[in-house]
Design an enzyme around this catalytic site. Sequence first.
Site, PDB file in Angstrom:
ATOM      1  N   ASP A  48      -5.607  -5.412  -2.551  1.00  0.00           N
ATOM      2  CA  ASP A  48      -5.294  -3.994  -2.369  1.00  0.00           C
ATOM      3  C   ASP A  48      -5.581  -3.215  -3.656  1.00  0.00           C
ATOM      4  OD1 ASP A  48      -4.176  -1.584  -1.669  1.00  0.00           O
ATOM      5  OD2 ASP A  48      -2.126  -2.234  -1.981  1.00  0.00           O
ATOM      6  N   ALA A  77      -0.539 -10.284  -3.335  1.00  0.00           N
ATOM      7  CA  ALA A  77       0.865 -10.392  -2.935  1.00  0.00           C
ATOM      8  C   ALA A  77       1.021 -10.206  -1.425  1.00  0.00           C
ATOM      9  CB  ALA A  77       1.680  -9.321  -3.659  1.00  0.00           C
ATOM     10  N   SER A  78      -0.010  -9.700  -0.778  1.00  0.00           N
ATOM     11  CA  SER A  78       0.142  -9.282   0.619  1.00  0.00           C
ATOM     12  C   SER A  78       0.165 -10.435   1.612  1.00  0.00           C
ATOM     13  CB  SER A  78      -0.979  -8.319   1.014  1.00  0.00           C
ATOM     14  OG  SER A  78      -0.836  -7.990   2.379  1.00  0.00           O
ATOM     15  N   LYS A 106       2.651  -0.457  -6.248  1.00  0.00           N
ATOM     16  CA  LYS A 106       1.374  -1.183  -6.247  1.00  0.00           C
ATOM     17  C   LYS A 106       1.521  -2.594  -6.816  1.00  0.00           C
ATOM     18  CE  LYS A 106      -1.761   2.676  -6.042  1.00  0.00           C
ATOM     19  NZ  LYS A 106      -2.723   3.514  -6.739  1.00  0.00           N
ATOM     20  N   LYS A 136       4.249 -10.843  -8.548  1.00  0.00           N
ATOM     21  CA  LYS A 136       3.669 -10.412  -9.819  1.00  0.00           C
ATOM     22  C   LYS A 136       4.734  -9.574 -10.536  1.00  0.00           C
ATOM     23  CE  LYS A 136      -0.865 -10.054  -7.550  1.00  0.00           C
ATOM     24  NZ  LYS A 136      -1.889  -9.179  -7.005  1.00  0.00           N
ATOM     25  N   ASP A 158      -7.754  -9.365  -6.981  1.00  0.00           N
ATOM     26  CA  ASP A 158      -6.640  -8.797  -6.242  1.00  0.00           C
ATOM     27  C   ASP A 158      -7.266  -8.130  -5.012  1.00  0.00           C
ATOM     28  OD1 ASP A 158      -4.008  -7.579  -5.824  1.00  0.00           O
ATOM     29  OD2 ASP A 158      -4.987  -5.727  -6.446  1.00  0.00           O
TER      30      ASP A 158
HETATM   31  P1  B16 Z   1       2.506  -6.876   2.456  1.00  0.00           P
HETATM   32  P2  B16 Z   1      -2.135  -6.755  -3.715  1.00  0.00           P
HETATM   33  C1  B16 Z   1       0.105  -5.848  -2.567  1.00  0.00           C
HETATM   34  O1  B16 Z   1      -1.225  -6.247  -2.462  1.00  0.00           O
HETATM   35  C2  B16 Z   1       0.207  -4.335  -2.522  1.00  0.00           C
HETATM   36  O2  B16 Z   1      -0.401  -3.758  -3.670  1.00  0.00           O
HETATM   37  C3  B16 Z   1       1.653  -3.911  -2.470  1.00  0.00           C
HETATM   38  O3  B16 Z   1       1.751  -2.500  -2.379  1.00  0.00           O
HETATM   39  C4  B16 Z   1       2.328  -4.573  -1.258  1.00  0.00           C
HETATM   40  O4  B16 Z   1       3.706  -4.249  -1.194  1.00  0.00           O
HETATM   41  C5  B16 Z   1       2.165  -6.095  -1.353  1.00  0.00           C
HETATM   42  O5  B16 Z   1       0.786  -6.413  -1.434  1.00  0.00           O
HETATM   43  C6  B16 Z   1       2.763  -6.832  -0.173  1.00  0.00           C
HETATM   44  O6  B16 Z   1       2.034  -6.506   0.974  1.00  0.00           O
HETATM   45  O7  B16 Z   1       3.664  -6.000   2.813  1.00  0.00           O
HETATM   46  O8  B16 Z   1       1.262  -6.625   3.269  1.00  0.00           O
HETATM   47  O9  B16 Z   1       2.894  -8.341   2.472  1.00  0.00           O
HETATM   48  O10 B16 Z   1      -2.362  -5.551  -4.567  1.00  0.00           O
HETATM   49  O11 B16 Z   1      -1.360  -7.871  -4.423  1.00  0.00           O
HETATM   50  O12 B16 Z   1      -3.386  -7.237  -3.019  1.00  0.00           O
HETATM   51 MG    MG Z   2      -3.558  -4.375  -6.042  1.00  0.00          MG
END
Ligand code: B16
Ligand code: MG
Length: 221
Positions: free
Chosen positions: A11, A115-116, A45, A145, A9
Amino acid sequence: MHTQACIFDLDGVIVDTAKYHYLAWKRLADQLKIDFTEKDNERLKGVSRIASLNIILEIGNMHPDDRTKEKYAALKNEWYVDYIKRMTPDEILPGSIEFINELREAGIKVGLGSASRNTPLILKRVGMRNLFDAVADGNVVHKAKPDPEVFLTAAKMLNTDPRFCVVFEDAVAGVEAALNAGMICVGIGSGKILTKAHFVVPGLAMMNIEKLKEIERKARI
Ligand code: B16
Ligand code: MG
């Protein structure tokens, strides 16, 4: 050892962008006069952008229409991008590069499952794109997720059977996604929160190949 790929992952595991997500969501919540705390932020998160906004609106008991929601999400992202475009390699969490390099030297494939939708920018800013054989992120995956799609997509990109993948995750929804994908999951953070993970370590600085072997043995019993 059976492990053929490790999927990380982003973040909260490789970089601490949660603090920037919080600052940007907080700014939006303040504008909307919603009382949003750091504790509330825990619920965001690993959750997608729009699902995060829905949680904040629920806290404020607000019910805007879809167009207004999109506007809010875009505004938050603008502020978030302002933070992450200034990130440097100093913000890589301790032990990440060392562990990934050890895996690569041992011939274990390395993937990213996030997810980002800002993953490409973050990887570019911290200079880590070349360390991943595959990147599955919010730009290619659409189910949030705990749906396993993000990790199954990464496994497919890596040409690896999900049963031989180990996921590293800091979010409850992410741990569930890994388990739903049929993978071994190492939680990053607290065992009190990540209760479903096969094993929990405080951070990647605690990881090495020997530890991975031990985790794999325990998870397969
Ligand atoms: P974005 P990960 C996630 O990253 C974050 O934990 C979550 O807080 C965020 O809303 C999501 O990505 C979407 O991010 O707005 O930049 O598309 O933990 O899956 O790496
Ligand atoms: Mg994360």
